[in-house]
Design an enzyme around this catalytic site. Structure first.
Site, PDB file in Angstrom:
ATOM      1  N   LYS A  84      -7.184  -3.344 -13.392  1.00 51.92           N
ATOM      2  CA  LYS A  84      -5.743  -3.862 -13.157  1.00 51.92           C
ATOM      3  C   LYS A  84      -5.332  -5.344 -13.316  1.00 51.92           C
ATOM      4  CE  LYS A  84      -1.976  -3.264  -9.339  1.00 51.92           C
ATOM      5  NZ  LYS A  84      -1.685  -2.866  -7.951  1.00 51.92           N
ATOM      6  N   SER A 101       1.991   0.367  -7.252  1.00 50.86           N
ATOM      7  CA  SER A 101       2.062  -0.702  -8.170  1.00 50.86           C
ATOM      8  C   SER A 101       0.883  -0.429  -9.228  1.00 50.86           C
ATOM      9  CB  SER A 101       2.072  -2.388  -7.754  1.00 50.86           C
ATOM     10  OG  SER A 101       0.644  -2.439  -7.030  1.00 50.86           O
ATOM     11  N   SER A 150      -0.043   1.813  -3.119  1.00 44.46           N
ATOM     12  CA  SER A 150       0.009   1.441  -4.509  1.00 44.46           C
ATOM     13  C   SER A 150      -1.299   2.046  -5.408  1.00 44.46           C
ATOM     14  CB  SER A 150       0.134  -0.254  -4.615  1.00 44.46           C
ATOM     15  OG  SER A 150       1.309  -0.687  -4.443  1.00 44.46           O
TER      16      SER A 150
END
Length: 500
Positions: free
Chosen positions: A87, A162, A186
């Site tokens: 990420k 996210s 997330s």
């Protein structure tokens, strides 16, 4: 193409595949996808040294095979030659780190996060950085300066957020596993939307050193994979105390994670499972999600597990408490992005105050601005911090009540999200509807317990994946994963989404 770490590692050992082939396949898939009519947009970029690292891994494997020490090598480096997705808010030394925000455009990480260093030490190869909601604030990966990430099952739909980029990359088989972060769901939310497994560990089990902060008392690195074993192996490598993170903690029985043993029939029959009434009777629960949950619940009952519907009234306050705490901490953490120390700078020569205003106004996107404004309002002199303190007191009560529940029950079972994935743009301009996507996940972060989103089925109408949560007491990750492994054994491939 291999779907799991286990399959890939077996092929590397036998020589039927190489690490270079694994990495090259991911890069080729990424490059081809960029030119498609509806690009997935899971990866922002591939790291330029991924192939070189793969070649080094192949040399290690070849030398060990010749010396007859291959098993010893893979015992020492269980992820040798395996590429993974990262990420865009987890630092990799010498690589760009932008949190999908204009305000960090061009920033290069000066060091690697502890979780990255430990994966690399175990032989894993950082493949590239993945898209996310800006500063991890969102539930759909639509709030990114790089544009939205699409769902690999149906590209008209969101991937969740996210950590939508990492989840979509794994679900689309662009990476064997992925790292995400979550503050209120997330990792589990996009895992549910994309039809893969997603683990939020106990707070502190994975170090936060090198991870850009959103809400420090809630943030946690998570793992996304196709099977429980694909979660367990990286977890066993990354977990444990870290001298750079005072909140870090060791995970008991971490040694069992590299060879996950599914719960037996007798162990499943001995389980006591709690189902929160507040979730299954929620007005926002989609009927298709409820049907998938009912089928998974019936599977446990068929195995002999005792399931009780329990009242936990404090859960009604979980999402309000979460957003008070998370937004307050976000406003504080994001104050460092001021155009002075690092990142973008918009200086028109009119003094520091105007520099701050111009830099932050131009650098932050609408959702981040919204959360900073709300967070600062909650922390303002008008409230004297009382709202934040109230949120923390509710959190403390949630922790106590959930801990008390686990004195009687082994597992909390509930849907990961009230709905399956929704269409792109459907909730973009409706913050409240977007926030309610986290309705069933935030209590886990507040209680600091682990939870695994398990792919359990699809909606009847549009065939989108549905995830169900297995939540356990603090430090019960091995137990949760073993239970999930029993589910996977009878539903093989449930974490491998159907092809488009």
């Amino acid at each position: 193409m291999f779907y799991t770490i286990t399959e890939a590692t077996a092929a590397l050992k036998t020589g039927t595949s190489t690490s270079r082939e694994l990495v090259k396949k991911s890069i080729d898939t990424f490059e081809a996808d960029k030119t498609s009519a509806l690009p997935l947009n899971a990866f922002i970029e591939m790291y330029d040294d991924a192939l070189a690292l793969a070649d080094e891994a192949d040399k290690e494997i070849a030398n060990a095979r010749e010396a007859g020490t291959l098993d010893d090598l893979f015992e020492k480096k269980p992820l040798l030659g395996v590429p993974f997705a990262n990420k865009d808010n987890i630092s990799v030394r010498g690589k760009r780190l932008t949190c999908a925000s204009k305000i960090l455009a061009g920033y290069v990480a000066p060091y690697s996060a502890t979780v990255i260093s430990r994966l690399v030490a175990a032989g894993a190869i950082p493949l590239g950085r993945c898209n996310q909601d800006e500063f991890a604030m969102g539930s759909s990966t639509e709030y990114s300066s790089y544009g939205p990430t699409r769902n690999p099952i149906n590209r008209e739909y969101v991937s969740g957020g996210s950590s939508g980029g990492s989840s979509a990359a794994v679900a689309a088989n662009q990476a064997l596993f992925g790292l995400g972060t979550e503050t209120g769901g997330s990792v589990r939310l996009p895992a549910s939307y994309c039809g893969v497994y997603g683990l939020k560990p106990t707070y502190g089990v994975l170090s936060r050193w090198g991870v850009v902060a959103y809400g420090s008392s809630l943030d946690q690195v998570g793992i996304i994979g196709h099977t429980p074993q694909d979660i367990a192996t990286p977890l066993g490598v990354m977990c444990g105390m870290d001298m750079y993170d005072d909140t870090s903690a060791d995970l008991p029985e971490a040694g069992s994670l590299n060879n996950l043993v599914a719960y037996t029939k007798d162990e499943l029959a001995a389980l006591k499972i709690a189902v929160p009434r507040q979730f299954i009777e929620s007005k926002g629960l989609d009927p298709d999600v409820g049907e998938v949950f009912a089928r998974l619940r019936a599977w446990f009952e068929e195995k002999g597990a005792k399931i009780d519907v329990v009242d936990i009234p404090i859960l009604d306050a979980a999402i309000a408490s979460y957003y008070v705490i998370a937004l307050s901490e976000a406003a504080s953490n994001l104050s460092r992005f001021d155009g002075i120390r690092y990142g973008a700078r918009n200086d028109n020569g009119h003094g520091y105050d105007q520099l701050y205003v111009d830099t932050r106004s131009g650098g932050f996107g609408p959702e981040v601005k919204r959360r900073i404004v709300i967070g600062n309002y909650v922390l303002s002199e008008q409230f004297s911090g009382s709202t934040y303190k109230k949120g923390m007191s509710v959190r403390a009560r949630i922790q106590r009540e959930i801990a008390k529940l686990f004195e009687t029950y082994d597992l909390i079972l509930c849907p990961t999200c009230p709905t399956a994935a929704f269409k792109l743009g459907e909730k973009y301009d409706d913050p409240l509807a977007m926030y309610l996507s986290d309705l069933f996940t935030t209590f886990v972060n507040l209680a600091r317990i682990p939870s695994l989103s398990v792919p359990a089925g699809h909606t009847a109408t549009d065939k989108m994946p549905v995830g169900i949560q297995f939540a356990g007491a603090m430090f019960s990750e091995p137990k949760i994963l073993r239970i999930a492994q029993a589910w996977e054994a009878e539903h093989k491939g449930c974490g491998i989404p159907v092809k488009e």
